[in-house]
Write an enzyme that holds these catalytic residues in place. Structure first.
Site, PDB file in Angstrom:
ATOM      1  CD1 TRP A 160       0.713  -0.617   2.992  1.00 51.03           C
ATOM      2  CD2 TRP A 160      -1.130   0.374   3.736  1.00 51.03           C
ATOM      3  NE1 TRP A 160       0.837  -0.525   4.350  1.00 51.03           N
ATOM      4  CE2 TRP A 160      -0.298   0.077   4.852  1.00 51.03           C
ATOM      5  CE3 TRP A 160      -2.353   0.990   3.979  1.00 51.03           C
ATOM      6  CZ2 TRP A 160      -0.631   0.388   6.161  1.00 51.03           C
ATOM      7  CZ3 TRP A 160      -2.696   1.291   5.295  1.00 51.03           C
ATOM      8  CH2 TRP A 160      -1.849   0.993   6.366  1.00 51.03           C
ATOM      9  CG  ASN A 161       1.760   2.950  -2.787  1.00 46.98           C
ATOM     10  OD1 ASN A 161       2.965   2.793  -2.709  1.00 46.98           O
ATOM     11  ND2 ASN A 161       0.986   2.203  -3.583  1.00 46.98           N
ATOM     12  CG  HIS A 188      -8.751  21.684  -8.366  1.00 48.57           C
ATOM     13  ND1 HIS A 188     -10.048  21.765  -8.821  1.00 48.57           N
ATOM     14  CD2 HIS A 188      -8.778  22.078  -7.069  1.00 48.57           C
ATOM     15  CE1 HIS A 188     -10.819  22.223  -7.852  1.00 48.57           C
ATOM     16  NE2 HIS A 188     -10.066  22.414  -6.775  1.00 48.57           N
ATOM     17  CG  HIS A 241      -9.762  18.207 -11.378  1.00 53.79           C
ATOM     18  ND1 HIS A 241      -8.726  18.325 -12.274  1.00 53.79           N
ATOM     19  CD2 HIS A 241     -10.265  19.460 -11.221  1.00 53.79           C
ATOM     20  CE1 HIS A 241      -8.619  19.597 -12.655  1.00 53.79           C
ATOM     21  NE2 HIS A 241      -9.538  20.303 -12.027  1.00 53.79           N
ATOM     22  CG  ASP A 273     -13.184  22.583 -11.136  1.00 56.39           C
ATOM     23  OD1 ASP A 273     -12.262  21.913 -10.631  1.00 56.39           O
ATOM     24  OD2 ASP A 273     -13.033  23.304 -12.146  1.00 56.39           O
ATOM     25  CG  HIS A 289     -12.071  25.548  -7.606  1.00 57.86           C
ATOM     26  ND1 HIS A 289     -10.816  25.621  -7.037  1.00 57.86           N
ATOM     27  CD2 HIS A 289     -11.859  25.587  -8.960  1.00 57.86           C
ATOM     28  CE1 HIS A 289      -9.897  25.687  -7.981  1.00 57.86           C
ATOM     29  NE2 HIS A 289     -10.497  25.692  -9.150  1.00 57.86           N
ATOM     30  CG  HIS A 291     -12.565  28.300 -12.896  1.00 58.06           C
ATOM     31  ND1 HIS A 291     -11.961  28.074 -14.110  1.00 58.06           N
ATOM     32  CD2 HIS A 291     -12.183  27.272 -12.081  1.00 58.06           C
ATOM     33  CE1 HIS A 291     -11.239  26.964 -14.035  1.00 58.06           C
ATOM     34  NE2 HIS A 291     -11.363  26.466 -12.826  1.00 58.06           N
TER      35      HIS A 291
END
Length: 258
Positions: A61-62, A69, A73, A75, A79, A208
Protein backbone atom coordinates in the site's frame (compact mmCIF):
# COMPACT_ATOMS: atom_id res chain seq x y z
CA UNK A 1 -37.66 -7.04 -14.49
CA UNK A 2 -36.95 -3.93 -12.41
CA UNK A 3 -35.37 -0.86 -13.98
CA UNK A 4 -32.10 -1.48 -12.12
CA UNK A 5 -32.07 -5.11 -13.20
CA UNK A 6 -32.60 -4.03 -16.80
CA UNK A 7 -29.72 -1.58 -16.49
CA UNK A 8 -27.26 -4.06 -15.04
CA UNK A 9 -28.32 -6.71 -17.55
CA UNK A 10 -27.78 -4.27 -20.43
CA UNK A 11 -24.32 -3.41 -19.12
CA UNK A 12 -23.56 -7.11 -18.75
CA UNK A 13 -24.56 -8.00 -22.32
CA UNK A 14 -22.91 -4.93 -23.84
CA UNK A 15 -26.06 -3.23 -25.10
CA UNK A 16 -25.05 -0.40 -22.79
CA UNK A 17 -21.33 0.35 -23.05
CA UNK A 18 -19.41 1.84 -20.13
CA UNK A 19 -16.92 4.37 -21.53
CA UNK A 20 -14.17 5.56 -19.21
CA UNK A 21 -13.70 9.32 -19.57
CA UNK A 22 -10.90 9.40 -16.99
CA UNK A 23 -7.22 10.00 -17.70
CA UNK A 24 -4.83 7.66 -15.82
CA UNK A 25 -3.40 9.35 -12.73
CA UNK A 26 0.37 9.15 -12.38
CA UNK A 27 3.47 11.25 -11.79
CA UNK A 28 3.32 12.13 -15.50
CA UNK A 29 -0.19 13.59 -15.31
CA UNK A 30 -0.05 17.22 -16.51
CA UNK A 31 -0.86 19.88 -13.93
CA UNK A 32 -1.71 23.56 -14.12
CA UNK A 33 1.19 25.99 -13.69
CA UNK A 34 0.35 29.45 -12.35
CA UNK A 35 2.86 32.30 -12.51
CA UNK A 36 4.46 33.75 -9.41
CA UNK A 37 3.45 34.81 -6.82
CA UNK A 38 0.52 32.36 -6.99
CA UNK A 39 0.73 29.00 -5.28
CA UNK A 40 0.79 25.78 -7.30
CA UNK A 41 -0.29 22.21 -6.75
CA UNK A 42 2.08 19.24 -6.67
CA UNK A 43 2.43 16.49 -9.21
CA UNK A 44 0.71 13.26 -8.25
CA UNK A 45 2.98 10.72 -6.58
CA UNK A 46 2.88 7.52 -4.55
CA UNK A 47 4.83 7.10 -1.32
CA UNK A 48 5.28 3.45 -0.57
CA UNK A 49 4.34 2.26 2.93
CA UNK A 50 5.10 -1.43 2.45
CA UNK A 51 5.34 -3.98 -0.36
CA UNK A 52 5.43 -7.58 0.85
CA UNK A 53 8.48 -6.84 3.02
CA UNK A 54 9.48 -6.21 6.63
CA UNK A 55 7.22 -3.15 6.73
CA UNK A 56 4.24 -5.35 5.88
CA UNK A 57 4.95 -8.91 4.76
CA UNK A 58 1.61 -9.73 3.16
CA UNK A 59 0.45 -6.42 1.78
CA UNK A 60 1.29 -3.54 -0.52
CA UNK A 61 0.00 0.00 0.00
CA UNK A 62 0.92 3.66 -0.49
CA UNK A 63 0.25 7.13 0.70
CA UNK A 64 -0.74 9.41 -2.16
CA UNK A 65 0.34 13.00 -2.75
CA UNK A 66 -1.90 15.00 -5.02
CA UNK A 67 -3.87 18.19 -5.37
CA UNK A 68 -7.64 18.38 -5.45
CA UNK A 69 -7.43 19.64 -9.04
CA UNK A 70 -4.96 17.16 -10.52
CA UNK A 71 -5.81 14.95 -13.47
CA UNK A 72 -9.44 14.23 -14.27
CA UNK A 73 -11.21 16.11 -11.51
CA UNK A 74 -14.41 17.68 -10.26
CA UNK A 75 -14.72 21.42 -9.47
CA UNK A 76 -17.15 22.25 -6.66
CA UNK A 77 -18.69 25.76 -6.41
CA UNK A 78 -16.54 26.70 -3.40
CA UNK A 79 -13.44 26.38 -5.61
CA UNK A 80 -13.97 29.96 -6.84
CA UNK A 81 -14.54 33.20 -4.97
CA UNK A 82 -17.88 33.69 -6.72
CA UNK A 83 -19.05 30.38 -5.22
CA UNK A 84 -17.40 30.78 -1.83
CA UNK A 85 -20.75 30.31 -0.04
CA UNK A 86 -21.65 27.31 -2.16
CA UNK A 87 -21.15 23.57 -1.70
CA UNK A 88 -17.79 21.99 -1.06
CA UNK A 89 -17.21 18.68 -2.82
CA UNK A 90 -18.53 16.63 0.12
CA UNK A 91 -21.82 18.57 0.04
CA UNK A 92 -22.70 17.88 -3.59
CA UNK A 93 -25.91 15.85 -3.62
CA UNK A 94 -25.25 12.27 -4.83
CA UNK A 95 -28.17 12.44 -7.26
CA UNK A 96 -26.37 15.28 -9.07
CA UNK A 97 -23.39 13.02 -9.77
CA UNK A 98 -25.40 10.98 -12.30
CA UNK A 99 -26.81 13.03 -15.17
CA UNK A 100 -27.48 13.12 -18.92
CA UNK A 101 -24.78 14.54 -21.16
CA UNK A 102 -24.37 16.03 -24.62
CA UNK A 103 -21.14 16.43 -26.59
CA UNK A 104 -20.34 19.57 -28.56
CA UNK A 105 -17.43 18.78 -30.87
CA UNK A 106 -15.18 21.52 -32.25
CA UNK A 107 -12.00 19.46 -32.60
CA UNK A 108 -11.62 20.45 -36.27
CA UNK A 109 -11.69 24.15 -35.40
CA UNK A 110 -9.23 23.74 -32.54
CA UNK A 111 -6.82 21.87 -34.82
CA UNK A 112 -6.60 25.06 -36.87
CA UNK A 113 -6.59 27.43 -33.87
CA UNK A 114 -5.51 26.22 -30.41
CA UNK A 115 -6.83 29.49 -28.90
CA UNK A 116 -10.35 28.85 -30.20
CA UNK A 117 -13.11 30.17 -27.92
CA UNK A 118 -16.62 28.75 -28.11
CA UNK A 119 -19.30 31.42 -28.54
CA UNK A 120 -23.02 31.57 -27.85
CA UNK A 121 -23.82 31.26 -31.57
CA UNK A 122 -21.77 28.05 -31.73
CA UNK A 123 -23.91 26.52 -29.00
CA UNK A 124 -27.14 27.75 -30.58
CA UNK A 125 -26.10 26.26 -33.94
CA UNK A 126 -25.44 22.96 -32.15
CA UNK A 127 -28.89 23.00 -30.51
CA UNK A 128 -30.57 23.64 -33.87
CA UNK A 129 -28.95 20.48 -35.21
CA UNK A 130 -29.11 18.28 -32.10
CA UNK A 131 -31.82 19.56 -29.79
CA UNK A 132 -31.77 21.49 -26.52
CA UNK A 133 -29.11 21.36 -23.84
CA UNK A 134 -30.05 18.81 -21.18
CA UNK A 135 -31.97 19.91 -18.10
CA UNK A 136 -29.74 19.16 -15.14
CA UNK A 137 -27.11 17.59 -17.41
CA UNK A 138 -23.54 18.04 -18.59
CA UNK A 139 -22.28 19.95 -21.59
CA UNK A 140 -19.13 18.06 -22.62
CA UNK A 141 -16.90 20.22 -24.79
CA UNK A 142 -14.78 18.13 -27.17
CA UNK A 143 -11.71 19.88 -28.58
CA UNK A 144 -9.43 16.91 -29.29
CA UNK A 145 -7.04 18.20 -26.63
CA UNK A 146 -6.94 14.82 -24.85
CA UNK A 147 -4.53 13.66 -27.57
CA UNK A 148 -1.93 15.84 -25.84
CA UNK A 149 -2.58 14.62 -22.30
CA UNK A 150 0.46 12.34 -22.09
CA UNK A 151 2.97 15.18 -22.06
CA UNK A 152 3.02 18.28 -19.85
CA UNK A 153 4.46 20.77 -22.34
CA UNK A 154 2.20 19.74 -25.21
CA UNK A 155 -0.83 19.76 -22.93
CA UNK A 156 -0.24 23.27 -21.54
CA UNK A 157 1.09 24.52 -24.92
CA UNK A 158 2.86 27.57 -23.48
CA UNK A 159 4.81 30.04 -25.59
CA UNK A 160 8.19 31.60 -24.77
CA UNK A 161 6.55 34.13 -22.44
CA UNK A 162 4.82 31.35 -20.50
CA UNK A 163 1.34 32.12 -21.85
CA UNK A 164 -0.69 28.98 -22.44
CA UNK A 165 -2.54 28.44 -25.73
CA UNK A 166 -5.41 26.03 -25.15
CA UNK A 167 -9.05 26.18 -26.26
CA UNK A 168 -11.95 27.27 -24.12
CA UNK A 169 -15.12 29.32 -23.95
CA UNK A 170 -15.67 33.06 -24.39
CA UNK A 171 -16.65 35.16 -21.39
CA UNK A 172 -20.03 35.95 -22.94
CA UNK A 173 -20.74 32.28 -23.59
CA UNK A 174 -19.64 31.27 -20.09
CA UNK A 175 -22.05 33.79 -18.56
CA UNK A 176 -24.85 32.61 -20.82
CA UNK A 177 -24.25 28.93 -20.01
CA UNK A 178 -24.26 29.74 -16.30
CA UNK A 179 -27.27 32.04 -16.23
CA UNK A 180 -29.46 31.16 -19.20
CA UNK A 181 -29.17 27.41 -19.74
CA UNK A 182 -30.36 24.44 -17.65
CA UNK A 183 -27.04 22.53 -17.63
CA UNK A 184 -25.62 21.10 -14.42
CA UNK A 185 -22.02 21.76 -15.41
CA UNK A 186 -19.31 21.85 -18.04
CA UNK A 187 -16.84 19.09 -18.89
CA UNK A 188 -13.63 19.70 -20.87
CA UNK A 189 -10.51 17.87 -22.05
CA UNK A 190 -8.07 20.63 -21.06
CA UNK A 191 -6.29 21.19 -17.73
CA UNK A 192 -9.14 23.42 -16.49
CA UNK A 193 -12.56 24.55 -17.65
CA UNK A 194 -11.13 27.85 -18.89
CA UNK A 195 -8.98 28.57 -21.93
CA UNK A 196 -5.24 29.10 -21.67
CA UNK A 197 -5.83 32.78 -22.45
CA UNK A 198 -8.53 33.13 -19.78
CA UNK A 199 -6.46 35.41 -17.50
CA UNK A 200 -6.84 38.15 -20.13
CA UNK A 201 -10.63 37.79 -20.50
CA UNK A 202 -13.21 39.93 -18.68
CA UNK A 203 -13.68 38.65 -16.08
CA UNK A 204 -10.56 36.49 -15.86
CA UNK A 205 -11.34 32.76 -15.84
CA UNK A 206 -15.00 33.29 -16.80
CA UNK A 207 -16.04 29.62 -16.73
CA UNK A 208 -14.87 29.33 -13.14
CA UNK A 209 -16.34 32.69 -12.22
CA UNK A 210 -19.78 32.32 -13.79
CA UNK A 211 -20.48 28.58 -13.64
CA UNK A 212 -19.21 27.94 -10.11
CA UNK A 213 -20.79 31.20 -8.98
CA UNK A 214 -24.11 29.87 -10.27
CA UNK A 215 -23.75 26.68 -8.21
CA UNK A 216 -22.79 24.60 -11.25
CA UNK A 217 -19.85 22.21 -11.60
CA UNK A 218 -16.79 21.52 -13.69
CA UNK A 219 -15.15 18.34 -14.96
CA UNK A 220 -11.69 18.58 -16.47
CA UNK A 221 -9.05 16.53 -18.27
CA UNK A 222 -11.64 14.18 -19.74
CA UNK A 223 -10.82 11.79 -22.57
CA UNK A 224 -12.69 9.52 -25.00
CA UNK A 225 -15.39 12.09 -25.71
CA UNK A 226 -15.09 11.01 -29.35
CA UNK A 227 -16.69 7.71 -28.32
CA UNK A 228 -19.88 9.41 -27.14
CA UNK A 229 -22.89 10.42 -29.24
CA UNK A 230 -23.85 14.07 -29.57
CA UNK A 231 -26.68 13.34 -27.16
CA UNK A 232 -28.04 10.33 -25.31
CA UNK A 233 -25.19 9.40 -22.96
CA UNK A 234 -25.37 9.48 -19.18
CA UNK A 235 -22.39 10.51 -17.06
CA UNK A 236 -21.40 9.23 -13.63
CA UNK A 237 -18.92 11.56 -11.91
CA UNK A 238 -17.41 10.19 -8.69
CA UNK A 239 -15.29 12.67 -6.72
CA UNK A 240 -14.08 11.88 -3.23
CA UNK A 241 -16.33 13.50 -0.59
CA UNK A 242 -13.54 15.61 0.90
CA UNK A 243 -14.95 17.67 3.77
CA UNK A 244 -14.16 21.29 3.02
CA UNK A 245 -12.67 20.28 -0.34
CA UNK A 246 -12.80 22.61 -3.33
CA UNK A 247 -12.70 19.64 -5.68
CA UNK A 248 -11.37 16.13 -6.07
CA UNK A 249 -9.78 13.77 -8.54
CA UNK A 250 -12.64 11.75 -9.97
CA UNK A 251 -13.43 8.62 -11.94
CA UNK A 252 -15.82 9.74 -14.67
CA UNK A 253 -17.79 7.13 -16.62
CA UNK A 254 -20.32 7.44 -19.43
CA UNK A 255 -23.13 5.00 -20.23
CA UNK A 256 -23.90 4.72 -23.93
CA UNK A 257 -26.58 2.61 -25.62
CA UNK A 258 -25.17 0.47 -28.43
Amino acid sequence: MSLLAQLTAAIGDGSIEVVDLTAPLSEDTPILKLPEPFGNTEHFSLREISRYDDRGPAWYWNDIVTGEHTGTHFDAPVHWITGRDGDDVSQVAPRRLIAPAVVLDVADRVAADPDFLLGIDDVLDWTKANGPLPEGGWLLYRTGWDARSGEQDAFLNADESGASHTPGISAECARWLAEETPILGLGVETVGTDAGGAPALDPPFPCHSFLLGAGKYGLTQLRNLDRLPARGAAVIASPLPIVGGSGSPARVLALVER
